[in-house]
Scaffold this active site. Structure first.
Site, mmCIF file in Angstrom:
data_model
loop_
_atom_site.group_PDB
_atom_site.id
_atom_site.type_symbol
_atom_site.label_atom_id
_atom_site.label_comp_id
_atom_site.label_asym_id
_atom_site.label_seq_id
_atom_site.Cartn_x
_atom_site.Cartn_y
_atom_site.Cartn_z
ATOM 1 N N ASP A 441 75.017 30.356 21.796
ATOM 2 C CA ASP A 441 74.446 30.120 20.468
ATOM 3 C C ASP A 441 73.751 31.389 19.981
ATOM 4 O O ASP A 441 73.481 32.320 20.759
ATOM 5 C CB ASP A 441 73.434 28.968 20.590
ATOM 6 C CG ASP A 441 73.099 28.301 19.269
ATOM 7 O OD1 ASP A 441 73.548 28.780 18.215
ATOM 8 O OD2 ASP A 441 72.359 27.292 19.290
ATOM 9 N N ASP A 511 76.301 22.402 12.336
ATOM 10 C CA ASP A 511 75.349 21.465 12.930
ATOM 11 C C ASP A 511 75.377 20.118 12.226
ATOM 12 O O ASP A 511 74.708 19.185 12.655
ATOM 13 C CB ASP A 511 73.928 22.037 12.840
ATOM 14 C CG ASP A 511 73.690 23.078 13.911
ATOM 15 O OD1 ASP A 511 74.498 23.154 14.854
ATOM 16 O OD2 ASP A 511 72.705 23.823 13.805
#
Ligand code: DGJ
Length: 694
Positions: A441, A511
């Site tokens: 990430d 997301d």
């Protein structure tokens, strides 16, 4: 027959012909389209009448520097420091080999050699273009524009541009505009491609079916500019954008630009998407054959509240419903009760795993699940031990405050010592425990981007160094830990482009996992990227942008359009929900080979009341259709009515197709002409149909 000053590159179905211009020392496009399109006078020929501009400004140039092309937009801007900008080069040499072409131009006054490079990609309709720039003089060169290529699309009216735009949580929105005149630009200065625009563009001649596309292979700053030119063409210039505003090339040095992938399809945006999908399957190579395992990721269920007991509880249910892999996301290391700390100190939190992390991993694996871990290797929290030990590792400008974004700083991954630290950290995590999945990430862009103490800050090229460091670490992962599946993520879909896709197995597009929001994201995503890279989870998330409720079936069918994962808090699911999930996961396992290797057809758009994705595996005689009701959920028809229909495409009208689930058999003609029927109701808003050719 190819004349000596005209060269044709051929892919599976397309031809790309370049010629030396009769008007000056540059290469220009002669033809690009279906195989054989070059056979005839060039459709890009023009009147050769120029008023107030030069022939170079009007030409369908492949690559021209400022100087030779003074007005209409140049691909390269170079100078010797302190001198006038401009390059006036001559053609020097050609090298031609099967599937590749190199055209060299040289300016002996400034001391620059530029090689325009072309290479076809076997088994695809993609041509890669890039440029190599060498300083041949005895003084350094200042390059303030270093595009990879210029790409010309002849249009007879306003060009139709399609691009993928958005923001965090709303990436990949399929967006179109018509460009009669003027310039359209998109890009990123965030050290990653960013959430606002994907480095991908499609250009069509108005409403015509044929579609041209470009995609930039670069994980850092970039731009893509489409300009409607006076001669009736749209010319796209694309390349990386140096953070310092210019790159300096020392005598003898060569700079190679990122590659720009160029694609053509006669079958519109839908056909173009299949070209990109095939290209991304090519990028995956042998690794495409590994089945993408059904993942459970605990982020949406537990957030930062990670401990062995809670994770194991989730893992047990995940295993029961058929998941194959359990990934612990953010929050497994000390100081990470929230997003204010912990990053950089990559050791499991002993308080969260009192019996030891190794024991926890083995307990997960004993459930029959592979184990995966989240990391954010470029990030560091100001209160971490890493930052205390190496404050010089973060981007900073002496004398300026370093701002926090998401309460964290960014490591300067361009430094070899930082790269070595990241490699050693990942090696340790991947070898000390049986980790077979890594989610990488990245949650903040660099703001005050400098390297404290460095000489000649304007000469650093920090963006390219960061990209090189990132790719070095990813390459290391592939070489040293080939069994580890790597997921690319940057606060959702902030870093998705071909350099990343060539070194990861899946990417996390967003997301936002809410059903209708996600559908819109995936619709755009699938125009540029293949299903086998599209990680997608079933969660309980309510819609952010489109809050209309949808069923669990909808969430599953939607996630099954790519690589299925589960992210819901399974502890709260009823027995009935778990049983339904188990049924969907079993179905997914049955069709995932088709979904990940197939020819994809997007059936309509999410704005239609019924949207579908069709996956065809002609060799296996299987067609899978994911059908989603995107319209109103106002119950069963109380008055006479007919089901919704999804017209399929690309099938054999004379063949027969059987749906074992419903027992129905259809002719290809029926499916092409009328389509598959779907009688939607309030509690039936999605379906997966598997057709077998008889
Ligand atoms: C952003 C990612 O996109 C999410 O999936 C999750 O991993 C969080 N970061 C964790 O901080």
């Amino acid at each position: 027959m190819t004349s000596p000053r005209r060269w044709t590159l051929r892919t599976e179905n397309t031809g790309y012909t370049v010629r030396l211009s009769p008007d000056g020392p540059w290469a220009e496009l002669d033809a690009w389209g279906p195989l054989g399109v070059e056979d005839g006078p060039s459709a890009l020929d023009w009147s050769r009448r120029t008023h107030f501009i030069t022939p170079a400004d009007a030409a369908p140039a492949e690559y021209l520097p400022y100087g030779l092309r003074p007005f209409a937009g140049a691909d390269l801007v170079a100078s010797r420091p302190g001198e006038e900008r401009g390059v006036w080069w001559d053609f020097e040499a050609v090298e031609e080999a099967a599937g590749s072409l190199r055209l060299a131009f040289a300016d002996d006054v400034i001391g620059l050699r530029a090689v325009l490079c072309y290479s076809t990609v076997p088994g695809t309709d993609v041509i890669l273009r890039w440029t190599e720039l060498t300083c041949t003089g005895d003084r350094e060169l200042r390059l303030e524009r270093i595009d990879s290529a210029g790409v010309t699309v002849p249009v007879s009216g306003p060009a139709r541009l399609t691009y993928l735009t958005g923001q965090w949580s709303q990436e990949f929105q399929h967006t179109q505009l018509d460009l009669p005149r003027g310039t359209f630009t998109m890009g990123s200065q965030q050290a990653v491609p960013g959430h606002a625009y994907a480095p991908w563009l499609a250009v069509q001649d108005g409403a015509s079916e044929a579609a041209y596309g470009v995609a930039l292979e670069w994980s850092g700053n970039w731009h893509m500019t489409a300009e409607a030119e006076p001669g009736g063409a749209v010319r796209v210039r694309a390349g990386r954008v140096p953070h310092e505003g210019a790159v300096f090339l020392a005598p003898g040095e060569t700079l190679t630009t990122p590659r720009l992938a160029c694609a053509f399809s006669p079958d519109g945006l839908d056909g173009l998407s299949r070209v990109w999908h095939r290209y991304e399957r090519h990028l995956a190579g042998e690794r495409l054959r590994r089945p993408r395992k059904v993942l459970y990721n605990s982020w949406e269920a537990t957030g930062f509240d990670v401990d062995a007991a809670g994770q194991l509880e989730l893992a047990k249910v995940a295993a029961d419903i058929g998941a194959e892999l359990f990934v612990v996301d953010d929050g497994w290391f000390p100081g990470r009760a929230d997003d204010t700390g912990g990053l950089g100190d990559w050791y499991p939190d002993p308080a969260a795993f009192p019996q030891g992390f190794g024991r926890f991993v083995e307990e997960v694996r004993a459930l029959g699940l592979d184990f995966g871990l989240w990391v954010e290797p470029e990030a560091v929290s100001p209160n971490s031990r890493l930052y205390a030990e190496h404050p010089e590792w973060v981007y900073r400008i002496d004398g300026r405050p370093a701002r926090l974004v998401r309460n964290q700083l960014l490591l300067d991954l361009g430094r070899t010592d930082v790269q070595d630290f990241v490699i050693a950290t990942l090696d340790r995590l991947l070898t000390e425990h049986a980790v077979s999945y890594l989610k990488w990430d990245m949650n903040r862009p660099p703001t005050e981007r400098g390297r404290p103490g460095a000489d000649h800050a304007d000469h650093l090229d920090l963006d390219a160094q960061h990209v090189a460091g990132y790719l070095r670490v990813l390459d290391h992962l592939r070489a040293a830990h080939p069994h580890v599946t790597v997921e690319g993520c940057a606060g959702g879909g902030g870093r998705i482009e071909h350099a990343t896709l060539a070194r990861t197995d899946v990417v996390w597009p967003s997301d936002n996992t809410a059903p209708l929001d996600r559908l819109s994201i995936q619709y755009g995503f699938l125009h540029a990227h293949a299903p086998h890279v599209m990680s997608s989870w079933v969660t309980d998330a309510p819609g952010v942008f489109d809050p209309r409720p949808r069923s669990l079936a909808f969430r599953f069918v939607n996630a099954m359009c790519g690589v299925l994962g589960i992210g819901a808090d399974l502890r709260a699911w009823t027995g009935e929900q778990r049983a339904e999930a188990a049924r969907w996961i079993a179905r997914y396992k049955d069709v995932r080979d088709v979904v990940h290797h197939a020819d994809v057809r997007l059936l309509g758009t999410p704005a239609d009341p019924t949207f579908g994705v069709q996956y065809d595996d002609p060799a296996a005689g299987r067609t899978v259709v994911a059908a989603l009701s995107t319209g109103r959920l106002d119950g069963a028809p109380l008055v006479p009515g007919r089901p919704e229909r999804l017209r399929l495409r690309g099938l054999d009208p004379r063949a027969r197709y059987h749906d074992a689930e419903s027992g129905s058999t259809y002719s290809g003609a029926h499916l092409l002409h009328y389509g598959l029927p779907f009688a939607w109701s309030a509690d039936h808003d999605a379906d997966l149909v598997v057709l077998t050719r008889q």
